[in-house]
Scaffold this motif. Sequence first.
Motif, PDB file in Angstrom:
ATOM      1  N   UNK A   1       0.848  -1.205   0.000  1.00  0.00           N
ATOM      2  CA  UNK A   1       0.000   0.000   0.000  1.00  0.00           C
ATOM      3  C   UNK A   1       0.878   1.248   0.000  1.00  0.00           C
ATOM      4  N   UNK A   2       1.993   1.168   0.740  1.00  0.00           N
ATOM      5  CA  UNK A   2       2.885   2.334   0.831  1.00  0.00           C
ATOM      6  C   UNK A   2       3.547   2.634  -0.524  1.00  0.00           C
ATOM      7  N   UNK A   3       3.978   1.592  -1.220  1.00  0.00           N
ATOM      8  CA  UNK A   3       4.671   1.834  -2.483  1.00  0.00           C
ATOM      9  C   UNK A   3       3.685   2.311  -3.563  1.00  0.00           C
ATOM     10  N   UNK A   4       2.444   1.823  -3.500  1.00  0.00           N
ATOM     11  CA  UNK A   4       1.416   2.355  -4.416  1.00  0.00           C
ATOM     12  C   UNK A   4       1.155   3.829  -4.130  1.00  0.00           C
ATOM     13  N   UNK A   5       1.047   4.149  -2.851  1.00  0.00           N
ATOM     14  CA  UNK A   5       0.827   5.538  -2.431  1.00  0.00           C
ATOM     15  C   UNK A   5       1.982   6.425  -2.915  1.00  0.00           C
ATOM     16  N   UNK A   6       3.222   5.924  -2.692  1.00  0.00           N
ATOM     17  CA  UNK A   6       4.397   6.705  -3.121  1.00  0.00           C
ATOM     18  C   UNK A   6       4.405   6.910  -4.626  1.00  0.00           C
ATOM     19  N   UNK A   7       4.081   5.856  -5.371  1.00  0.00           N
ATOM     20  CA  UNK A   7       4.118   5.953  -6.837  1.00  0.00           C
ATOM     21  C   UNK A   7       3.096   6.969  -7.341  1.00  0.00           C
ATOM     22  N   UNK A   8       1.919   6.943  -6.745  1.00  0.00           N
ATOM     23  CA  UNK A   8       0.885   7.888  -7.182  1.00  0.00           C
ATOM     24  C   UNK A   8       1.265   9.326  -6.829  1.00  0.00           C
ATOM     25  N   UNK A   9       1.866   9.499  -5.636  1.00  0.00           N
ATOM     26  CA  UNK A   9       2.295  10.850  -5.259  1.00  0.00           C
ATOM     27  C   UNK A   9       3.485  11.313  -6.080  1.00  0.00           C
ATOM     28  N   UNK A  10       4.346  10.372  -6.448  1.00  0.00           N
ATOM     29  CA  UNK A  10       5.496  10.673  -7.308  1.00  0.00           C
ATOM     30  C   UNK A  10       4.984  11.304  -8.616  1.00  0.00           C
ATOM     31  N   UNK A  11       4.011  10.635  -9.203  1.00  0.00           N
ATOM     32  CA  UNK A  11       3.419  11.139 -10.439  1.00  0.00           C
ATOM     33  C   UNK A  11       2.760  12.501 -10.209  1.00  0.00           C
ATOM     34  N   UNK A  12       1.963  12.582  -9.178  1.00  0.00           N
ATOM     35  CA  UNK A  12       1.190  13.785  -8.886  1.00  0.00           C
ATOM     36  C   UNK A  12       2.104  14.986  -8.619  1.00  0.00           C
ATOM     37  N   UNK A  13       3.100  14.780  -7.751  1.00  0.00           N
ATOM     38  CA  UNK A  13       3.933  15.907  -7.344  1.00  0.00           C
ATOM     39  C   UNK A  13       4.872  16.362  -8.458  1.00  0.00           C
TER      40      UNK A  13
ATOM     41  N   UNK B   1       2.756  18.471 -10.730  1.00  0.00           N
ATOM     42  CA  UNK B   1       2.530  19.807 -10.149  1.00  0.00           C
ATOM     43  C   UNK B   1       3.791  20.653 -10.254  1.00  0.00           C
ATOM     44  N   UNK B   2       4.951  20.069  -9.934  1.00  0.00           N
ATOM     45  CA  UNK B   2       6.201  20.833  -9.976  1.00  0.00           C
ATOM     46  C   UNK B   2       6.538  21.246 -11.404  1.00  0.00           C
ATOM     47  N   UNK B   3       6.321  20.347 -12.364  1.00  0.00           N
ATOM     48  CA  UNK B   3       6.656  20.708 -13.749  1.00  0.00           C
ATOM     49  C   UNK B   3       5.680  21.746 -14.284  1.00  0.00           C
ATOM     50  N   UNK B   4       4.453  21.746 -13.770  1.00  0.00           N
ATOM     51  CA  UNK B   4       3.498  22.788 -14.170  1.00  0.00           C
ATOM     52  C   UNK B   4       3.989  24.151 -13.672  1.00  0.00           C
ATOM     53  N   UNK B   5       4.475  24.201 -12.432  1.00  0.00           N
ATOM     54  CA  UNK B   5       5.026  25.464 -11.915  1.00  0.00           C
ATOM     55  C   UNK B   5       6.263  25.877 -12.706  1.00  0.00           C
TER      56      UNK B   5
END
Length: 290
Positions: A165-177, A180-184
């Motif tokens: 569950x933790x690695x799935x969470x990390x992977x999804x946040x990796x993509x999300x963040x 967001x950072x590349x949009x900025x």
Amino acid sequence: SDPTPVTVIGLGPMGQAMARAYLDRGHPTTVFNRTPSRADALVAEGAKRAETAAGALDASPVIVLSLTHYQAMYDLLGPGVDLLAGKTLVNLSSDTPSASARAAAWAADHGATFITGGVMVNPPLVGKEGAYVFYSGPSEAVERHRSTLEVLGRVDYRGDAPELAQVWYQAMLDLFMTILASTSHAAALVGSAGVPAKDFFPYAEELIGQMPYFMQGMADEISSRSYPDQGGNTAMMAAGMEHITDATVEAGLDPGLPAAVRDLYRRAIAVGRGAESSTVLYEMIVDPAA
Ligand code: NDP
């Protein structure tokens, strides 16, 4: 059957939203937080206050933890490990996959069942339409507590291993963040030429909406580890990344983000993979020495 009593430990924005969801659904809800005042509003809404971590464990068979990191769980529960036997700990805090694996072993040593969770929405959406939570750990425990877990959102069970569950969470946040950072970053780049962000954002939104088209085939390429050129090969993309990084430097902006991507392209070129599709960057990521 009556809703299971639940203890929520950790009353940051997320833990408060969880406690509120349990109260709304009629679960007898006990709350505990290192800084006691953060429980006040919930107690006024009907939650029971545990005065100590021991009292928090004693109050319910299911203990939901929402803390900054796993160390906070040891800080709070470490002194009272004798009370862990027979409890189900559901730790919804962010940390590394290895931290989740160690915590599952620690809980087992003390006779407790450990379920890892990763919450995929922000606090206002907890328990609402579309909310979901990744879980991993013993499937029997997840099934036994399914109705209690579903109060927070859809149960998305990823398997037995505690770290899943933790690695799935990390992977999804990796993509999300990184999106967001590349949009900025992109807004700053176009902004360096005087373009207002509000002019740029409709274009950003359109591109992000088209990403499923550009991602077609990537899963097959990665699964087969074969990267046929689809008309936008790595050499062409690498030249573009060099220019974006140079443009960023010229504009006096922080070049860290494009430089990181440029370096992956440079490595792919250096190992002779310029004629393949850009999904070949996967190979550079899985083999940092390549
Ligand atoms: P925080 O990450 O700020 O969690 C704060 C809680 O952790 C507070 O209860 C705080 O206690 C407690 N805490 C921190 N360190 C310790 C310690 N050493 N000992 C005891 N208690 C400690 O806020 P959130 O509520 O936002 O997040 C909780 C978890 O949920 C995090 O792991 C986060 O990554 C995850 N999450 C958050 C999302 C969000 O949008 N907020 C979305 C998805 C997941 P005190 O009040 O005393 O400081």
